[in-house]
Design an enzyme around this catalytic site. Structure first.
Site, mmCIF file in Angstrom:
data_model
loop_
_atom_site.group_PDB
_atom_site.id
_atom_site.type_symbol
_atom_site.label_atom_id
_atom_site.label_comp_id
_atom_site.label_asym_id
_atom_site.label_seq_id
_atom_site.Cartn_x
_atom_site.Cartn_y
_atom_site.Cartn_z
ATOM 1 N N VAL A 1 0.830 -1.210 0.000
ATOM 2 C CA VAL A 1 0.000 0.000 0.000
ATOM 3 C C VAL A 1 0.864 1.259 0.000
ATOM 4 C CG1 VAL A 1 -1.759 1.295 1.266
ATOM 5 C CG2 VAL A 1 -1.911 -1.192 1.121
ATOM 6 N N GLU A 2 1.966 1.234 0.734
ATOM 7 C CA GLU A 2 2.819 2.416 0.847
ATOM 8 C C GLU A 2 3.573 2.736 -0.440
ATOM 9 O OE1 GLU A 2 3.053 4.614 3.114
ATOM 10 O OE2 GLU A 2 2.206 3.737 4.919
#
Length: 205
Positions: free
Chosen positions: A89-90
């Protein structure tokens, strides 16, 4: 007295027969629960047999930076799939990712946070993974809840502590939901490259 004894024996037999029939009838159909999550109710003789067309083992985890992430996760007793989910996600496994806010590297560490964690080069994958695992573990220990730890990772622990839960911030709520979705996808044995691939696939009827 003899007639009474015979009647008692007969009633006991009926009770046992009824119980056996009820036991046979209690085959619970979980197929509609969780959208088919539990598969289908087994037919006679199929107990213990896996679903047709599926192997008996979930696919092993196969993701980028797997050895480094596994090592960092073990160091802090984290589930490595959760650390993978955060990285997906990052940064989608991009070691040179840099956000508009200044967060950098695989786990998107801010300069001040990286310094606090002893990370000298945020764009070195190994250093960054170690730092991100450390920071995530700190939030897990502090809040004792995966959702709150993820919210703290995204919005900062001070906001979570002040709000007393996941802050009412759209970005943070979406972040927590997406990381959990990615974690579940990895747990199911799927290979994931970015957060879009974490969404549950539609199953044909």
């Amino acid at each position: 007295m003899r007639n009474a004894t015979c009647a008692a024996v007969f009633l006991s037999f009926i009770s046992l027969a009824s119980g056996a029939a009820a036991a046979r009838a209690q085959v619970i159909d979980w197929s509609s629960a969780g959208g088919g999550l539990f598969g289908v109710a087994p037919d006679d003789g199929d107990v213990g047999v896996g679903l047709e067309g599926h192997g008996d083992k979930i696919a092993a985890l196969r993701q980028p930076y797997q050895a480094a992430i596994a090592t960092a996760a073990r160091r802090h007793d984290l589930d490595e799939k959760l650390l993978h989910a955060v990285i997906i996600v990052e940064s989608a496994y991009r070691p040179n990712a840099l956000s508009s806010a200044g967060a950098g590297g695989l786990t998107q560490l801010m300069p001040g946070t990286a310094l606090e964690l002893g990370v000298r080069n945020r764009f070195d994958p190994i250093e960054n993974i170690r730092g991100g695992a450390d920071y995530l573990a700190r939030q897990m220990i502090r809040f004792g809840d995966v959702r709150l730890a993820l919210a703290a990772y995204n919005a900062g622990p001070a906001r979570v502590a002040s709000f007393g839960g996941v802050p009412d911030i759209d970005e943070t709520r979406a972040y927590v939901a997406t990381v959990i979705e990615c974690f579940l996808a990895l747990t199911a044995g799927r290979e994931i490259a970015n957060s879009r691939e974490c969404r549950a696939s539609e199953v044909a009827p």
